[in-house]
Design an enzyme around this catalytic site. Structure first.
Site, PDB file in Angstrom:
ATOM      1  N   ASN A 139      -5.395  -9.167   0.594  1.00  0.00           N
ATOM      2  CA  ASN A 139      -5.762 -10.343  -0.194  1.00  0.00           C
ATOM      3  C   ASN A 139      -5.108 -10.214  -1.576  1.00  0.00           C
ATOM      4  O   ASN A 139      -5.603  -9.474  -2.416  1.00  0.00           O
ATOM      5  CB  ASN A 139      -7.297 -10.417  -0.318  1.00  0.00           C
ATOM      6  CG  ASN A 139      -7.736 -11.565  -1.207  1.00  0.00           C
ATOM      7  OD1 ASN A 139      -6.934 -12.430  -1.550  1.00  0.00           O
ATOM      8  ND2 ASN A 139      -9.011 -11.570  -1.568  1.00  0.00           N
ATOM      9  N   LYS A 177      -5.023 -12.371  -3.798  1.00  0.00           N
ATOM     10  CA  LYS A 177      -5.720 -13.222  -4.782  1.00  0.00           C
ATOM     11  C   LYS A 177      -4.680 -14.053  -5.546  1.00  0.00           C
ATOM     12  O   LYS A 177      -3.658 -14.427  -4.975  1.00  0.00           O
ATOM     13  CB  LYS A 177      -6.586 -12.383  -5.712  1.00  0.00           C
ATOM     14  CG  LYS A 177      -7.466 -11.395  -4.963  1.00  0.00           C
ATOM     15  CD  LYS A 177      -8.570 -10.883  -5.792  1.00  0.00           C
ATOM     16  CE  LYS A 177      -9.253  -9.739  -5.072  1.00  0.00           C
ATOM     17  NZ  LYS A 177     -10.572  -9.455  -5.580  1.00  0.00           N
ATOM     18  N   HIS A 198     -15.023 -15.985   0.581  1.00  0.00           N
ATOM     19  CA  HIS A 198     -14.912 -14.822  -0.305  1.00  0.00           C
ATOM     20  C   HIS A 198     -15.919 -14.975  -1.446  1.00  0.00           C
ATOM     21  O   HIS A 198     -16.166 -16.084  -1.921  1.00  0.00           O
ATOM     22  CB  HIS A 198     -13.482 -14.733  -0.849  1.00  0.00           C
ATOM     23  CG  HIS A 198     -13.193 -13.440  -1.528  1.00  0.00           C
ATOM     24  ND1 HIS A 198     -13.633 -13.158  -2.803  1.00  0.00           N
ATOM     25  CD2 HIS A 198     -12.527 -12.334  -1.108  1.00  0.00           C
ATOM     26  CE1 HIS A 198     -13.240 -11.940  -3.144  1.00  0.00           C
ATOM     27  NE2 HIS A 198     -12.571 -11.408  -2.125  1.00  0.00           N
ATOM     28  N   SER A 241     -12.817  -2.325  -3.095  1.00  0.00           N
ATOM     29  CA  SER A 241     -12.231  -1.153  -3.751  1.00  0.00           C
ATOM     30  C   SER A 241     -11.770  -0.082  -2.770  1.00  0.00           C
ATOM     31  O   SER A 241     -11.903   1.116  -3.051  1.00  0.00           O
ATOM     32  CB  SER A 241     -13.213  -0.560  -4.768  1.00  0.00           C
ATOM     33  OG  SER A 241     -13.457  -1.489  -5.810  1.00  0.00           O
TER      34      SER A 241
HETATM   35  C1  PEP Z   1     -11.227  -8.481  -2.081  1.00  0.00           C
HETATM   36  O1  PEP Z   1     -10.989  -9.224  -3.031  1.00  0.00           O
HETATM   37  O2  PEP Z   1     -11.417  -8.965  -0.963  1.00  0.00           O
HETATM   38  C2  PEP Z   1     -11.256  -7.044  -2.330  1.00  0.00           C
HETATM   39  C3  PEP Z   1     -11.752  -6.269  -1.406  1.00  0.00           C
HETATM   40  O3  PEP Z   1     -10.752  -6.612  -3.545  1.00  0.00           O
HETATM   41  P1  PEP Z   1     -10.591  -5.080  -4.022  1.00  0.00           P
HETATM   42  O4  PEP Z   1      -9.972  -4.317  -2.891  1.00  0.00           O
HETATM   43  O5  PEP Z   1      -9.699  -5.170  -5.220  1.00  0.00           O
HETATM   44  O6  PEP Z   1     -11.962  -4.601  -4.359  1.00  0.00           O
END
Ligand code: PEP
Length: 260
Positions: free
Chosen positions: A9, A11, A107, A223
């Site tokens: 993702n 974003k 999300h 994360s």
């Molecule tokens: C996400 O936005 O779906 C996500 C898991 O972000 P991150 O890995 O940065 O926590």
């Protein structure tokens, strides 16, 4: 354990040059001798929609196919409607027409920042399935809900409300992403044991809804880093990951794919 999937993702990050470089670096990482990517694992890239065409061309030009690897494309969101006067929206059919196979639905950033509610999410899941896209439905509790002992009940409610329009023959297309809100973009992942407990609960809930829960992909997001991926993916009910920050770095994302 269901089907395995690692989904990136991006974003609202990247531009055309970033896309070109990231795909070139990722191809090099995934195809280098000894890279050991298990071909039972599906990998999907969800860039901002404006970069889909560049991504598709980049993947077509890459040497991934020569190595027997396919990277799928997906969108991060789509409209709850199929077509019409909805300025700024992108339909599921348009995403499919661009070569997308997956769509992230519900999300937590969209639930919290764009006010997406369960009714809209349920309609988006139905739009995906009607257009042949696989929805990656995100569910997960806030920190407050976890501290109040409501993690399981929150996830149950989100699943029940989002999956009301799934037909019996469509269940296998549905992917669930458990994404505890407090773990997204914070650098603090759920422990493998805590994540496993919720994933188990998700499968039990899916089975109660009539779904073939053991055959469906239930992935973890929040994360995930190369250092934590192996332990998370070793859990019996964690079938892969939805990766945000770490998917913007070819090296990290390839390591996470290999860990699966
Ligand atoms: C996400 O936005 O779906 C996500 C898991 O972000 P991150 O890995 O940065 O926590």
């Amino acid at each position: 354990m269901g089907r395995r999937l690692i989904a990136a993702n991006w974003k609202m990050h990247g531009n055309r040059e970033f896309t070109r470089r990231l795909l070139a670096d990722l191809t090099a990482e995934l195809t280098r001798p000894g890279a050991c990517l298990d071909n039972g694992v599906e990998v999907a890239i969800m860039p901002p929609s404006l970069l889909l065409a560049d991504c598709r061309r980049g993947l077509e030009k890459s040497s991934l196919a020569l190595h027997g690897l396919t990277l799928f494309l997906g969108v991060q969101n789509l409209a709850r409607w199929s077509e019409g006067a909805y300025t700024g929206e992108i339909s599921a059919a348009m995403a499919a027409d661009q070569g997308c196979r997956f769509a992230i639905i519900g999300h937590s950033e969209r639930r919290q920042l764009m006010g997406e509610d369960d009714q809209a999410i349920s309609e988006k899941v139905a739009q995906c399935l009607a257009s042949g896209l696989k929805p990656i439905l995100c569910v997960g509790e806030t920190l407050q809900e976890r501290e109040d002992g409501q993690a399981f009940s929150r996830v149950t409610a989100q699943l029940q409300q989002a999956l009301t329009q799934v037909n019996p023959d469509q269940w296998q297309q549905v992917v669930i992403a458990y994404e505890p809100v407090w773990a997204i973009g914070t650098g603090v992942s759920a422990s493998a044991e805590d994540a496993q407990a919720v994933h188990r609960h998700i499968r039990v809930t899916l089975a109660a809804l009539g779904a073939p829960a053991q055959e469906m992909a239930v992935i973890y997001g929040g994360s995930v880093k190369p250092e934590t991926a192996k332990q998370l993916f070793a859990q019996p009910d964690i079938d892969g990951g939805l990766i945000g920050g770490a998917s913007l770095d070819a090296n990290s994302f390839a390591s996470i794919c290999r860990a699966c």
